[in-house]
Design a protein around this motif. Structure first.
Motif, PDB file in Angstrom:
ATOM      1  N   CYS A 125       0.796  -1.151  -0.118  1.00 27.98           N
ATOM      2  CA  CYS A 125      -0.052   0.029   0.079  1.00 27.98           C
ATOM      3  C   CYS A 125       0.667   1.291  -0.151  1.00 27.98           C
ATOM      4  CB  CYS A 125      -0.946   0.198   1.391  1.00 27.98           C
ATOM      5  SG  CYS A 125      -2.510  -0.631   0.991  1.00 27.98           S
ATOM      6  N   THR A 164       0.511  -3.438   5.585  1.00 22.92           N
ATOM      7  CA  THR A 164       0.201  -4.707   6.674  1.00 22.92           C
ATOM      8  C   THR A 164       0.660  -4.171   8.056  1.00 22.92           C
ATOM      9  OG1 THR A 164       0.849  -5.858   4.837  1.00 22.92           O
ATOM     10  CG2 THR A 164       0.638  -7.132   6.792  1.00 22.92           C
ATOM     11  N   GLY A 209      -5.887   0.789   3.034  1.00 18.99           N
ATOM     12  CA  GLY A 209      -5.890  -0.541   2.698  1.00 18.99           C
ATOM     13  C   GLY A 209      -6.571  -1.790   3.446  1.00 18.99           C
ATOM     14  N   PRO A 249      -5.542  -9.975   3.062  1.00 19.55           N
ATOM     15  CA  PRO A 249      -5.081 -11.502   2.763  1.00 19.55           C
ATOM     16  C   PRO A 249      -4.494 -12.210   3.929  1.00 19.55           C
ATOM     17  CG  PRO A 249      -3.783  -9.835   1.398  1.00 19.55           C
ATOM     18  CD  PRO A 249      -4.455  -8.860   2.504  1.00 19.55           C
ATOM     19  N   PRO A 290      -4.239  -2.761  -3.278  1.00 18.31           N
ATOM     20  CA  PRO A 290      -4.469  -1.440  -2.682  1.00 18.31           C
ATOM     21  C   PRO A 290      -5.348  -0.508  -2.970  1.00 18.31           C
ATOM     22  CG  PRO A 290      -2.715  -1.206  -4.228  1.00 18.31           C
ATOM     23  CD  PRO A 290      -3.257  -2.527  -4.297  1.00 18.31           C
TER      24      PRO A 290
HETATM   25  S1  SF4 Z   1      -4.068  -4.133   1.694  1.00 16.86           S
HETATM   26 FE1  SF4 Z   1      -3.099  -5.226  -0.273  1.00 16.86          FE
HETATM   27  S2  SF4 Z   1      -1.976  -3.723  -1.307  1.00 16.86           S
HETATM   28 FE2  SF4 Z   1      -2.086  -3.045   0.921  1.00 16.86          FE
HETATM   29  S3  SF4 Z   1      -0.582  -3.658   2.196  1.00 16.86           S
HETATM   30 FE3  SF4 Z   1      -1.989  -5.173   2.179  1.00 16.86          FE
HETATM   31  S4  SF4 Z   1      -1.767  -6.540   0.631  1.00 16.86           S
HETATM   32 FE4  SF4 Z   1      -0.426  -4.787   0.391  1.00 16.86          FE
END
Ligand code: SF4
Lengths: 158, 192
Positions: free
Chosen positions: B43, B79, B105, B113, B139
């Motif tokens: 992000c 994260t 995010g 995830p 993101p």
């Molecule tokens: S929301 Fe998606 S893009 Fe953002 S830090 Fe987490 S895994 Fe990465």
């Protein structure tokens, strides 16, 4: 040099410490070596005029369920050949000598393998956790690892 | 005479606009928010794009700060690992009031995830600090983040500096029943 040539040459020099060559897998050929001779073999691989393995591309831990392994990926910048070494360790007490004095790169890689798999690298200058917090408990990449319920007052599960 | 003319003609040279002090202050605050950067994972890469010339985040009056003591709000982009959670909490506590938090995010919102197998991930930064605006996405696109920023500005504009809004509403209702006119946030004016 091809993998089987490397294997023959090592076998002639170190005898029983070189256990087997596996070259029929889809991956690169690898040589299984005895963990207690790791330092001598690695020094030989680095310094021998025929090998010149000056680059440790990767060092990683493995969990084979009934045992723990360490995998070394070596490359020679000058001679442009490569080989993979594997050492299989006892699951209850995974201990092996460090190769930090052979390739400096190994320092952080070994700390990572220690952090994630609990492999003890003997004579390592600074064997502490590198990714997880210092007070973390357990070795997260082991197959029998159980996610903690709580860490320092933070709830871990969703 | 001169003063009344200026009131009639507020936008010409030397004009006067009457306003509520709270609204003026909030307007100023909402248009110059300095933020503490807290880029953590992928992000943060999107956040860099946001800052670059194409999206130009600075037009919101937002200037990146690297010290919590100079920041009005913190953008948690990425994260939040358990190791980082302690640091975020400490930084948040060092920020001066009034302070705000934007969670950018899915990861910062709820673990993203890593919600099931992330043994090392805090499932949402709101478990350690209070979040004002959540921006969804993995993101989020810069446009999505701008929406979040505008929501935060709205929130800042609504904020009561001198008295709590609910209390004002209560008093207004009471005063209206009694036939008094009150300028909110300022001195009470008697109608007679
Ligand atoms: S929301 Fe998606 S893009 Fe953002 S830090 Fe987490 S895994 Fe990465």
């Amino acid at each position: 040099m091809q993998a089987n040539e490397i294997y023959e040459k090592l076998k002639a020099e170190y005898g029983d410490a070189i256990m087997e060559l596996v070259s029929d897998e889809a991956t690169e050929a690898w040589i299984r070596i005895s963990p207690d001779k790791i330092l001598e073999v690695c020094l030989g691989l680095r310094d021998d005029k025929g090998f010149k393995f000056d680059y440790l591309a990767n060092l990683s831990g493995m969990d084979y369920k009934d045992s723990i392994g360490v995998v070394y990926h070596l490359y020679s910048v000058e001679l442009k050949h490569r080989i993979t070494l594997k050492a299989i360790l006892d699951r209850e007490n995974p201990t092996i000598h460090t190769v930090e004095r052979v390739w400096k790169t190994a320092n952080w890689h070994e700390r990572e393998a220690f952090d994630m798999f609990g492999i003890i690298f003997e004579n390592h200058p600074n064997l502490i956790r590198i990714l997880s917090p210092y007070d973390w408990e357990g070795y997260p990449l082991r197959k029998d690892y159980v996610t903690p319920q709580e860490y320092n007052g933070f709830k871990v599960p969703y | 005479m001169g003063l009344l003319n200026k009131l009639d003609n507020p936008y010409n040279a030397g004009g006067i606009v009457l306003g509520v002090a709270e609204d003026v202050l909030n307007w100023g605050r909402s248009k110059s928010d300095w933020y503490l950067q807290f880029g953590l994972a992928c992000c943060a890469i999107e956040f860099m794009a946001l800052n670059a010339s194409h999206y130009d985040f600075m037009r919101f009056g937002c200037i990146p700060r690297t010290s919590p003591r100079q920041a009005d709000f913190i953008i948690v982009s990425g994260t939040v690992t358990l190791k980082m959670a302690e640091r975020i909490k400490r930084l948040y506590e060092q920020m001066a009031e009034p302070k705000y938090v934007i969670s950018m995010g899915s990861c910062a919102n709820c673990g993203g995830p890593y919600w099931e197998h992330g043994y090392h991930v805090l499932k949402g930064v709101d478990r350690v600090i209070p979040v004002d605006v959540y921006v969804p996405g993995c993101p989020p696109r810069p446009e999505a983040f701008f929406e979040g920023m505008m929501k935060l500005q709205e929130k800042i504009k609504m904020q009561a500096i001198f008295r709590k809004r609910e209390k004002i509403a209560e008093e207004d209702a009471k005063n209206a029943a009694e036939g008094k006119i009150v300028v909110p946030g300022l001195v009470e004016v008697d109608n007679h």
